[in-house]
Design a protein around this motif. Structure first.
Motif, PDB file in Angstrom:
ATOM      1  N   VAL A   1       0.836  -1.205   0.000  1.00  0.00           N
ATOM      2  CA  VAL A   1       0.000   0.000   0.000  1.00  0.00           C
ATOM      3  C   VAL A   1       0.872   1.257   0.000  1.00  0.00           C
ATOM      4  CG1 VAL A   1      -1.564   1.389   1.430  1.00  0.00           C
ATOM      5  CG2 VAL A   1      -2.066  -1.024   1.004  1.00  0.00           C
ATOM      6  N   VAL A   2       1.875   1.280   0.852  1.00  0.00           N
ATOM      7  CA  VAL A   2       2.777   2.439   0.923  1.00  0.00           C
ATOM      8  C   VAL A   2       3.494   2.637  -0.409  1.00  0.00           C
ATOM      9  CG1 VAL A   2       4.864   3.346   2.013  1.00  0.00           C
ATOM     10  CG2 VAL A   2       3.077   2.295   3.419  1.00  0.00           C
ATOM     11  N   ASP A  41      -7.147   4.044   0.361  1.00  0.00           N
ATOM     12  CA  ASP A  41      -8.341   4.885   0.278  1.00  0.00           C
ATOM     13  C   ASP A  41      -9.560   4.180   0.849  1.00  0.00           C
ATOM     14  OD1 ASP A  41      -7.368   7.263  -1.390  1.00  0.00           O
ATOM     15  OD2 ASP A  41      -6.699   5.548  -2.582  1.00  0.00           O
ATOM     16  N   ASN A  99      -1.829   5.048   6.077  1.00  0.00           N
ATOM     17  CA  ASN A  99      -0.608   4.930   5.283  1.00  0.00           C
ATOM     18  C   ASN A  99      -0.843   4.793   3.783  1.00  0.00           C
ATOM     19  OD1 ASN A  99       1.931   4.657   7.185  1.00  0.00           O
ATOM     20  ND2 ASN A  99       0.245   3.606   8.213  1.00  0.00           N
ATOM     21  N   GLY A 100      -2.002   5.265   3.316  1.00  0.00           N
ATOM     22  CA  GLY A 100      -2.178   5.355   1.868  1.00  0.00           C
ATOM     23  C   GLY A 100      -3.392   4.682   1.279  1.00  0.00           C
ATOM     24  N   LYS A 122       1.093   3.997  -3.129  1.00  0.00           N
ATOM     25  CA  LYS A 122       0.843   5.426  -2.917  1.00  0.00           C
ATOM     26  C   LYS A 122       2.034   6.249  -3.391  1.00  0.00           C
ATOM     27  CE  LYS A 122      -2.247   8.291  -1.286  1.00  0.00           C
ATOM     28  NZ  LYS A 122      -3.638   8.287  -1.797  1.00  0.00           N
ATOM     29  N   ASP A 123       3.224   5.755  -3.103  1.00  0.00           N
ATOM     30  CA  ASP A 123       4.449   6.474  -3.445  1.00  0.00           C
ATOM     31  C   ASP A 123       4.649   6.591  -4.952  1.00  0.00           C
ATOM     32  OD1 ASP A 123       7.011   7.705  -2.683  1.00  0.00           O
ATOM     33  OD2 ASP A 123       7.901   5.908  -3.576  1.00  0.00           O
TER      34      ASP A 123
END
Length: 215
Positions: A84-85, A114, A111-112, A88-89
């Motif tokens: 997930v992180v 939704d 931590n990202g 997002k990055d």
């Protein structure tokens, strides 16, 4: 049609992928295990064998081009969080992650992610319908063809009454309730005038609902 990336092909990932494809979407799946990939290939044709925690590999996929990224791993929270992180990055538009505990859900959202769900087959298929069609916010299946949907008020209906639209005759759906914020008003009067900030709780055939919300 939407472009969707699914990471993990356990039961949840397979069920959601199958339903998304049935709804006419393009699905690419990532699976680390060749055995799981082989099991899923009969329902999901586009599968890559790879490690979704590897940033170099994930950057080659063009993650930002997908409408939705689904992290369908349910038995390894540390891996789910790491993916997930990373998503997002590298620019994922919308991340849906799976969790099996409340505290995991909170951490994923911070931590990202939704949206975070607790899910197996029924929820997977429900989410597939929700994310396949714009302006559908929730869905409950009654039969394989009919369901109850929460949808946005069509733009052409705003400022007009239920009776003016001849909804059952023209669109073959039934309005069960009107929702504004968290307030639900069941069985609205035919004189009710639609507002842009309302949602409709309607029942009908999926084909008719899809036609209505995609106009």
């Amino acid at each position: 049609m939407k472009s969707i990336l699914i990471i993990g092909l356990g039961r949840f990932g397979r069920h959601m992928g199958r339903k998304l494809i049935e709804e006419g979407n393009e699905v690419l799946a990532i699976e680390k295990s060749e055995e799981r990939a082989d099991t899923a290939v009969s329902v999901i044709q586009h599968i890559l064998i790879g490690d979704a925690t590897n940033s170099d590999f994930m950057r080659t996929l063009g993650v930002s081009n997908f409408d939705l990224c689904v992290v369908a791993i349910g038995d390894n929270f540390a891996m789910t969080l790491e993916i997930v992180v990373l998503l997002k990055d590298i620019g994922a538009k919308h991340i849906l992650a799976r969790a099996n505990r409340d505290r995991y859900k909170k951490l994923l959202l911070r931590n990202g992610a939704d949206e975070v769900v607790y899910a197996e087959r029924e929820i997977a298929e429900r989410l597939a319908v929700k994310y396949s069609v714009n302006n559908v916010f929730d869905y409950v299946e009654l039969t394989p063809e009919y369901g109850i949907y929460e949808v946005a008020v069509p733009e052409a209906w705003v400022g007009k009454s239920i009776s003016e639209q001849s909804i059952r005759t023209k669109h073959h759906v039934n309005i069960m309730a009107i929702k504004r914020g968290e307030v639900i008003s069941p069985l609205p009067h035919p004189d009710h005038v639609f507002a842009i900030d309302e949602r409709l709780i309607i029942m009908g055939h999926y084909r008719d609902i899809k036609r209505l919300v995609t106009k």
